[in-house]
Enzyme design. Structure first.
Site, short mmCIF file in Angstrom:
data_model
loop_
_atom_site.label_atom_id
_atom_site.label_comp_id
_atom_site.label_asym_id
_atom_site.label_seq_id
_atom_site.Cartn_x
_atom_site.Cartn_y
_atom_site.Cartn_z
N THR A 191 -7.30 3.34 -1.91
CA THR A 191 -6.79 1.84 -1.63
C THR A 191 -7.73 0.95 -1.99
O THR A 191 -7.44 0.26 -2.91
CB THR A 191 -6.41 1.79 -0.12
OG1 THR A 191 -5.48 2.53 0.31
CG2 THR A 191 -6.07 0.30 0.21
N ASP B 189 0.95 -1.11 -0.22
CA ASP B 189 -0.01 0.18 -0.03
C ASP B 189 0.85 1.28 0.17
O ASP B 189 1.65 1.56 0.85
CB ASP B 189 -0.79 0.08 1.35
CG ASP B 189 -2.12 0.85 1.14
OD1 ASP B 189 -1.96 2.11 0.72
OD2 ASP B 189 -2.83 0.40 1.84
N HIS C 246 1.96 8.77 4.48
CA HIS C 246 0.82 9.68 4.97
C HIS C 246 1.32 10.88 5.99
O HIS C 246 1.31 12.07 6.05
CB HIS C 246 -0.46 9.07 5.44
CG HIS C 246 -1.45 8.78 4.65
ND1 HIS C 246 -2.09 9.60 3.75
CD2 HIS C 246 -1.86 7.56 3.92
CE1 HIS C 246 -3.03 9.11 2.92
NE2 HIS C 246 -2.73 7.52 2.92
#
Length: 406
Positions: free
Chosen positions: A76, A41, A199
């Site tokens: 995602t 991810d 992030h």
């Protein structure tokens, strides 16, 4: 003399022999290659150039790699489901990380939604594999814990973020230690640490090198463990999206554009999904559809065709997309806002995702031209032994040159 002769005989019997016993060599099972799909991810394609991922870089050089273009929205769940269905989000139905369905008023899909209804507009590859007798084992891939049309992978687990990366690798190896009759031929495993770090830190922070090196070491360990059990594997290593920088200074305030009583926000950030309040469609359209600095908005039916979005009734009535790096918010940013985001235009270089293919059935193709992530699915079907799927968005010709099957 008799005693001396007896002593000599006993000494000869006790002496070690210089001739090894004629024992058969241990037999190692000859194993056919398995397909291992690894989802990382938030692994931006450019992270491969930071010099901290030697294992991934070696796999890329020895196999094939590309900066892969994600599907819109660059989130995602939509993209991980695209990778395993060959359909864009507008067709497979997971149209965002959060969305609503007019057929289910008062409900909202979130990343915790487990009801099959939300997922059954498409069939993921593990369901296709199971239907044809190919055993699959999928760990934490979005959608893998859902019974799609009543079918799950042979092995799966509910998502648990406390399960470490090493434990995920160990689970894969445990599956492959099984006897041939219960050993999976298609494996999928999902890792989430790179997205979380991106992030928090932003894509350019030097501190991001540490989690990148950690994920690389995990994959190196997986390869060593596969070698130890004599298990060849065709790897397909992918990300759902890249990562771009964000800052509190680049904010577009919806509450300064439209009246709060005219709308409700389904998602906001690098894009905004907006629904009008009952009876307020005209007023909301007047506010959103006029020109705005750093942002453009459309009605569902007028979204640009290149985004392939807006025909599914689950898509929002209004979509707003800002320029790269700008964020849409219904209020001021939180004090704890992160420095990295994704969700912008999939054509932006910052949104490009990792793609690597490597294994006995993969050619040493090196860098291949950028392509859309829908094209991964036909490759996965070919490596898994499934026939081509009709009616998908992916094109099998795109990645055909990277296959070198025996």
């Amino acid at each position: 003399m008799a005693a001396a002769a007896m002593a000599a005989l006993l000494h000869a019997c006790a002496a070690p022999s210089n001739t090894a016993p004629d024992l058969p060599a241990p037999v190692r099972e000859t194993r056919a290659p398995v397909t291992i799909l690894i989802g990382i991810d938030g692994f931006r394609a450019a992270y491969l150039d930071r010099g901290v991922t030697p294992t991934l870089s070696r796999l890329a050089a020895e196999g094939a790699h590309a900066a892969m273009r994600p599907s819109f929205p660059v989130k995602t769940f939509p993209n991980f489901y695209t990778l395993v269905t060959g359909l864009r989000p507008d067709r497979h139905g997971i149209v965002a990380n959060k969305f609503e369905d007019p057929a289910r008023p008062g409900e909202r899909f979130t990343q915790a939604s487990q009801e099959s209804y939300w997922w059954e507009q498409a069939e993921p590859i593990w369901v296709s594999a199971e239907r044809t007798g190919i055993r699959s084992a999928i760990l934490f891939w979005p959608g893998s814990s859902i019974a799609v049309s009543g079918v799950r992978p042979s092995d799966w687990r509910p998502y648990d973020m406390t399960v470490t990366g090493q434990q995920r690798v160990d689970t894969v190896i445990d599956w492959l230690r099984r006897p041939a009759a219960t050993r999976p031929k298609l494996i999928g495993v999902y890792f989430d640490t790179i997205d979380s770090a991106g992030h928090k830190l932003g894509p350019d922070d030097k501190a991001l090198d540490e989690p990148l090196a950690e994920i690389d070491a995990l994959i190196a360990g997986l390869i060593r463990a596969l070698t130890a059990i004599n298990q060849p594997a065709n790897f397909v290593i992918v990300a759902d999206h890249g990562m771009g920088g964000s800052s509190p200074e680049r904010r577009i305030r919806l509450d300064q554009i439209a009246r709060a009583e005219d709308y409700r926000v389904i998602e906001q950030g690098p894009y905004a999904a907006i629904e009008p309040a009952p009876g307020r469609d005209v007023q909301l359209a007047a506010a959103l559809l006029k020109p705005h600095p750093h942002m453009q908005c459309w009605r569902r039916g007028a979204i640009p065709a290149r985004l392939h979005y807006g025909t599914n009734p689950r898509t929002p009535a209004f979509l707003c997309l800002p320029e790269m790096g700008w964020m849409i918010a219904s209020g001021p940013p939180a004090a704890t806002a992160g420095k990295g985001e994704h969700g912008w235009d999939p054509d932006a270089r910052e949104m490009r995702a990792l793609f690597i293919a490597h294994g006995p059935w993969i050619a040493q193709a090196g860098a291949v031209p950028d392509f859309d992530n829908v094209d991964v699915y036909p490759l996965l079907r070919r490596l898994t032994g499934l026939p081509p799927a009709p009616g998908i968005d992916g094109d099998a010709r795109t990645l055909a040159p990277v296959v070198a099957e025996p």
